[in-house]
Design a protein around this motif. Structure first.
Motif, PDB file in Angstrom:
ATOM      1  N   SER A   1      -4.973  -7.169  14.745  1.00 26.34           N
ATOM      2  CA  SER A   1      -5.848  -7.360  15.916  1.00 26.34           C
ATOM      3  C   SER A   1      -6.596  -6.071  16.265  1.00 26.34           C
ATOM      4  O   SER A   1      -7.768  -6.106  16.654  1.00 26.34           O
ATOM      5  CB  SER A   1      -5.039  -7.846  17.118  1.00 26.34           C
ATOM      6  OG  SER A   1      -4.028  -6.921  17.459  1.00 26.34           O
TER       7      SER A   1
ATOM      8  N   LYS B   1     -10.637  -5.649  16.132  1.00 32.29           N
ATOM      9  CA  LYS B   1     -11.394  -5.144  17.291  1.00 32.29           C
ATOM     10  C   LYS B   1     -12.286  -3.975  16.887  1.00 32.29           C
ATOM     11  O   LYS B   1     -13.450  -3.909  17.269  1.00 32.29           O
ATOM     12  CB  LYS B   1     -10.422  -4.729  18.403  1.00 32.29           C
ATOM     13  CG  LYS B   1     -11.114  -4.331  19.683  1.00 32.29           C
ATOM     14  CD  LYS B   1     -10.117  -4.006  20.787  1.00 32.29           C
ATOM     15  CE  LYS B   1     -10.850  -3.616  22.053  1.00 32.29           C
ATOM     16  NZ  LYS B   1      -9.946  -3.222  23.112  1.00 32.29           N
TER      17      LYS B   1
ATOM     18  N   ASP C   1     -10.160 -11.897  14.987  1.00 32.04           N
ATOM     19  CA  ASP C   1      -8.900 -11.697  14.251  1.00 32.04           C
ATOM     20  C   ASP C   1      -8.825 -12.581  13.013  1.00 32.04           C
ATOM     21  O   ASP C   1      -8.453 -12.134  11.931  1.00 32.04           O
ATOM     22  CB  ASP C   1      -7.689 -11.994  15.145  1.00 32.04           C
ATOM     23  CG  ASP C   1      -7.509 -10.969  16.261  1.00 32.04           C
ATOM     24  OD1 ASP C   1      -8.442 -10.176  16.503  1.00 32.04           O
ATOM     25  OD2 ASP C   1      -6.438 -10.969  16.874  1.00 32.04           O
TER      26      ASP C   1
END
Length: 195
Positions: free
Chosen positions: A31, A35, A41
């Protein structure tokens, strides 16, 4: 099957380098990588099977480009000394210009499990073969002694470069890594004999 091309793939690879350098491999959740790469994701799994696949892929990608570039520059040189200088310079230059990659290759890859290290070693073989070519050419041309053990010479060259980068990182990059090119080249070419 995961695809290994495209802008998103490159973005994920580059994001993984930053996230792993910043947080360490074990704390680098998918994750966080997503980001940093500015992707969802789930998009990561279109390109990679898991976090281990990301690490192996980033090493293969970055190492592959480095070996190709280093080989091209080395082949442009005529003498064994110039070829070895280029190898040392390219090794340091590549990692000095991307400190995050240096952290990943020097510190994080070494903390991985044995199976992962085995895959990394497979990728590293191409670089070691590049070193081997210089050693064998040096022996053939008489620049290096005919009685040296080529494998031991490879360990010494790679080990010297590898430890130099690790030391530079451990000293928090407080000096110019490229300033070591000539002193290390002299040491590799002439050993510990007086000049």
């Amino acid at each position: 099957m995961a695809k290994k091309t495209g802008e998103k793939y490159e973005a994920i690879i580059n994001a993984a380098v930053k996230v792993i350098a910043r947080h360490g491999y074990h704390q680098a959740q998918v994750s966080k990588i997503a980001k940093e790469a500015n992707v969802a994701d789930g998009s990561i799994y279109l390109y990679f099977e898991n976090k281990e696949d990301i690490l192996i892929s980033l090493f293969a990608e970055k190492m592959g480009k480095f070996v190709k570039m280093a080989e091209q520059k080395i082949n442009e040189q005529t003498t064994v000394e110039e070829k070895l200088r280029t190898l040392v310079y390219m090794h340091f230059y590549q990692l000095a210009k991307d400190p995050d990659l240096a952290v990943v290759t020097q510190l994080e890859l070494r903390q991985s499990d044995p199976l992962l290290r085995k895959k990394i070693n497979e990728i590293l073989k191409h670089y070691l073969q590049l070193i081997d070519k210089i050693i064998h050419l040096g022996i053939e041309e008489g620049t290096f002694s005919s009685d040296i053990d080529p494998l031991l010479a490879r360990y010494m060259i790679f080990g010297t470069l590898d430890e130099s980068v690790t030391n530079w990182l451990m000293k928090e990059r407080k000096y110019d890594l490229l300033s070591n090119v000539e002193p290390i080249l002299r040491l590799l070419l002439h050993g510990l004999k007086p000049a």
